[in-house]
Design a protein around this motif. Structure first.
Motif, mmCIF file in Angstrom:
data_model
loop_
_atom_site.group_PDB
_atom_site.id
_atom_site.type_symbol
_atom_site.label_atom_id
_atom_site.label_comp_id
_atom_site.label_asym_id
_atom_site.label_seq_id
_atom_site.Cartn_x
_atom_site.Cartn_y
_atom_site.Cartn_z
ATOM 1 N N LEU A 179 0.873 -1.179 0.000
ATOM 2 C CA LEU A 179 0.000 0.000 0.000
ATOM 3 C C LEU A 179 0.913 1.232 0.000
ATOM 4 C CD1 LEU A 179 -3.029 0.978 0.316
ATOM 5 C CD2 LEU A 179 -2.461 1.330 2.723
ATOM 6 N N ILE A 180 0.689 2.146 -0.917
ATOM 7 C CA ILE A 180 1.547 3.327 -1.038
ATOM 8 C C ILE A 180 0.783 4.552 -0.534
ATOM 9 C CG2 ILE A 180 2.910 4.760 -2.599
ATOM 10 C CD1 ILE A 180 2.894 2.345 -4.563
ATOM 11 N N ILE A 181 1.349 5.185 0.490
ATOM 12 C CA ILE A 181 0.720 6.379 1.071
ATOM 13 C C ILE A 181 1.675 7.559 0.935
ATOM 14 C CG2 ILE A 181 -0.328 7.418 3.105
ATOM 15 C CD1 ILE A 181 -0.849 4.636 4.187
ATOM 16 N N MET A 182 1.201 8.619 0.337
ATOM 17 C CA MET A 182 1.983 9.844 0.142
ATOM 18 C C MET A 182 1.464 10.917 1.096
ATOM 19 S SD MET A 182 2.279 11.889 -3.465
ATOM 20 C CE MET A 182 2.720 13.619 -3.575
ATOM 21 N N PHE A 183 2.376 11.505 1.860
ATOM 22 C CA PHE A 183 2.001 12.526 2.841
ATOM 23 C C PHE A 183 2.348 13.918 2.318
ATOM 24 C CE2 PHE A 183 2.435 8.617 5.132
ATOM 25 C CZ PHE A 183 1.467 8.666 6.121
ATOM 26 N N VAL A 184 1.385 14.840 2.389
ATOM 27 C CA VAL A 184 1.615 16.210 1.941
ATOM 28 C C VAL A 184 1.215 17.184 3.052
ATOM 29 C CG1 VAL A 184 1.237 15.605 -0.479
ATOM 30 C CG2 VAL A 184 -0.691 16.443 0.897
ATOM 31 N N GLY A 185 1.750 18.388 2.962
ATOM 32 C CA GLY A 185 1.478 19.416 3.971
ATOM 33 C C GLY A 185 2.671 20.321 4.101
ATOM 34 N N ILE A 186 2.461 21.489 4.691
ATOM 35 C CA ILE A 186 3.555 22.453 4.782
ATOM 36 C C ILE A 186 4.464 22.143 5.972
ATOM 37 C CG2 ILE A 186 2.121 24.229 3.712
ATOM 38 C CD1 ILE A 186 2.081 25.630 6.480
ATOM 39 N N ASN A 187 5.673 22.716 5.934
ATOM 40 C CA ASN A 187 6.622 22.535 7.032
ATOM 41 C C ASN A 187 6.057 23.089 8.337
ATOM 42 O OD1 ASN A 187 8.582 21.399 5.377
ATOM 43 N ND2 ASN A 187 9.480 23.384 4.855
ATOM 44 N N GLY A 188 6.402 22.414 9.420
ATOM 45 C CA GLY A 188 6.011 22.914 10.737
ATOM 46 C C GLY A 188 4.725 22.328 11.276
ATOM 47 N N THR A 189 4.070 21.484 10.496
ATOM 48 C CA THR A 189 2.802 20.910 10.958
ATOM 49 C C THR A 189 2.994 19.607 11.721
ATOM 50 O OG1 THR A 189 2.494 19.718 8.877
ATOM 51 C CG2 THR A 189 1.543 21.923 9.019
ATOM 52 N N GLY A 190 4.217 19.079 11.722
ATOM 53 C CA GLY A 190 4.475 17.798 12.378
ATOM 54 C C GLY A 190 4.343 16.628 11.431
ATOM 55 N N LYS A 191 4.529 16.869 10.142
ATOM 56 C CA LYS A 191 4.356 15.821 9.127
ATOM 57 C C LYS A 191 5.358 14.679 9.315
ATOM 58 C CE LYS A 191 4.947 17.383 5.015
ATOM 59 N NZ LYS A 191 6.324 16.976 4.683
ATOM 60 N N THR A 192 6.636 15.020 9.512
ATOM 61 C CA THR A 192 7.667 13.985 9.649
ATOM 62 C C THR A 192 7.432 13.121 10.879
ATOM 63 O OG1 THR A 192 9.251 15.453 8.562
ATOM 64 C CG2 THR A 192 10.149 13.584 9.774
ATOM 65 N N THR A 193 7.110 13.764 11.989
ATOM 66 C CA THR A 193 6.819 13.015 13.218
ATOM 67 C C THR A 193 5.579 12.156 13.034
ATOM 68 O OG1 THR A 193 7.745 14.835 14.519
ATOM 69 C CG2 THR A 193 6.414 13.225 15.700
ATOM 70 N N THR A 194 4.596 12.678 12.319
ATOM 71 C CA THR A 194 3.363 11.931 12.067
ATOM 72 C C THR A 194 3.644 10.661 11.275
ATOM 73 O OG1 THR A 194 1.975 13.904 12.151
ATOM 74 C CG2 THR A 194 1.110 12.015 10.929
ATOM 75 N N ILE A 195 4.558 10.741 10.311
ATOM 76 C CA ILE A 195 4.910 9.549 9.533
ATOM 77 C C ILE A 195 5.527 8.479 10.446
ATOM 78 C CG2 ILE A 195 6.477 8.670 7.733
ATOM 79 C CD1 ILE A 195 6.019 11.355 6.271
ATOM 80 N N ALA A 196 6.331 8.921 11.398
ATOM 81 C CA ALA A 196 6.901 7.969 12.361
ATOM 82 C C ALA A 196 5.796 7.358 13.227
ATOM 83 C CB ALA A 196 7.926 8.690 13.240
ATOM 84 N N LYS A 197 4.800 8.160 13.589
ATOM 85 C CA LYS A 197 3.679 7.653 14.392
ATOM 86 C C LYS A 197 2.848 6.646 13.593
ATOM 87 C CE LYS A 197 2.997 11.684 17.405
ATOM 88 N NZ LYS A 197 2.032 12.709 17.857
ATOM 89 N N ILE A 198 2.605 6.964 12.335
ATOM 90 C CA ILE A 198 1.833 6.056 11.490
ATOM 91 C C ILE A 198 2.612 4.752 11.271
ATOM 92 C CG2 ILE A 198 0.925 5.711 9.162
ATOM 93 C CD1 ILE A 198 -0.851 7.439 10.874
#
Length: 372
Positions: A179-198
């Motif tokens: 399953l391929i999931i692409m994450f988008v959003g601006i810097n500072g929203t916690g995107k990178t940390t969220t990917i680790a959580k997911i």
């Protein structure tokens, strides 16, 4: 969580209950005063005389005297009148005038809480439609009707059709693909940390994820996602700063297919959403890897800004779901209430803390319970 929004809804329930109940009480007092006046010495006789005069004016059927008519007539008038008065006291129909000012105050307070205008209007319209015309007999009825109307309005706002990620993974595995999931959003929203959580979320479910460090715009972004991947024990595919983000994502998908990994999580750059180059970059990644899901990551604390960002990313690449970070610190709740309805895509997860385990699947019924 969402304390401010909950307070506003509860205040509205209280105000409408108080306003309508007060009107009923005032009407009851007025009727009671009229009854007292009727029962005063002399007033009863006047009332009887008026009734007698009225009877005299009525036509008498041919062949019958007024005395015969009087004998035939059953007079339940007093009972009927009393019954009507009691019904009037016990029952009131809610009118638009009863609630209009209070609903206007609610709409203004929702906008102050960063609720999108179209969402605020939808809530107000739904509550008005449900309440006007309702017949109430006691204060608790008003409270219950108002609570139910708000519950319905919020449920309709949050009821956006969602996909089951577990089912999607199983469908892909049956084809021998991740399953391929692409994450988008601006810097500072916690995107990178969220990917680790997911990633942690998937690991706890027994799946094996791999991360693609496709934010090659900043060296710091590559270092950050690598740090998280190492801590949770997830394979990361990365190139040097300035490399083609689509190439990194492609390599991660190839690795997952070769090694039998279940999920590919693709990090992307997060320059301002108005940056044309960024959007072109997102489109290229999408073309190359054909993701199954594109998830927007937004900061719940930014309110309407998160909604605006989601709209722009949705226009550029299409969004299939939303993750809101820092929901645990969000007292207003405007973004959580608005974002899914505005772009017509579901909130999938909420970030609820700093650790890798602090992420929860979003449940609309749970949120309704948080607000009402």
């Amino acid at each position: 969580m969402f304390e401010s929004l909950k307070k506003k809804f509860n205040n509205t329930i209280g105000k409408i209950s108080e306003k309508v109940s007060k009107d009923v009480e005032e009407e009851a007092e007025t009727v009671a005063e009229e009854e007292k006046l009727v029962k005063l010495p002399g007033n009863e006789k006047k009332k009887e005389k008026k009734a007698s005069d009225k009877e005299e004016k009525e036509s008498v059927p041919v062949g019958k005297t007024s005395e015969e008519k009087a004998e035939e007539k059953v007079i339940p008038a007093e009972k009927e009148e009393k019954s009507g008065i009691l019904s009037f006291i016990r029952e009131k129909t809610i009118s638009e005038k009863d609630i209009e000012d209070i609903l206007w105050e609610l709409e203004m307070s929702l906008l102050e809480s960063d609720v999108a205008l179209e969402v605020a209007e939808k809530i107000i319209d739904t509550v008005r439609e449900d309440l006007v015309g309702k017949k109430i007999k006691r204060r608790s009825d008003v409270t219950e009707f108002t609570k139910n109307a708000l519950n319905k309005a919020i449920s309709e706002i949050l009821n956006v059709q969602s996909q089951n990620i577990d089912s999607l993974i199983k469908e892909k595995k049956a084809k021998g693909e991740p399953l391929i999931i692409m994450f988008v959003g601006i810097n500072g929203t916690g995107k990178t940390t969220t990917i680790a959580k997911i990633s942690t979320y998937f690991i706890n479910k027994g799946y094996t994820p791999v991360i693609a460090a496709s934010d090659t715009f900043r060296a710091g972004a590559i270092e950050q996602i690598t740090h998280h991947a190492d801590k949770i024990g997830v394979k990361i595919i990365k190139h040097k700063k300035g490399a083609d983000p689509a190439a990194v994502a492609y390599d991660a998908v190839s690795h997952a297919k070769a090694k039998g990994k279940d999920v590919v999580l693709v990090d992307t750059a997060g320059r301002m959403q108005t940056n044309v180059n960024l959007m072109d970059e997102m489109k290229k990644i999408k073309r190359v890897i054909e993701p199954d899901l594109i998830i927007f990551v937004g900061d719940a604390l930014t309110g309407n800004d998160a909604v605006d960002q989601a709209i722009k990313f949705n226009d550029a690449v299409g969004i299939d779901g939303i993750i809101l970070t820092k929901a645990d610190a969000d007292a207003k709740g405007g973004a959580a209430l608005s974002i899914g309805y505005v772009i017509n895509e579901p909130i999938l997860f909420l970030g609820t803390g700093q650790s890798y385990e602090d992420i929860m699947e979003f449940n609309p019924e749970w949120m309704v319970g948080q607000l009402i």
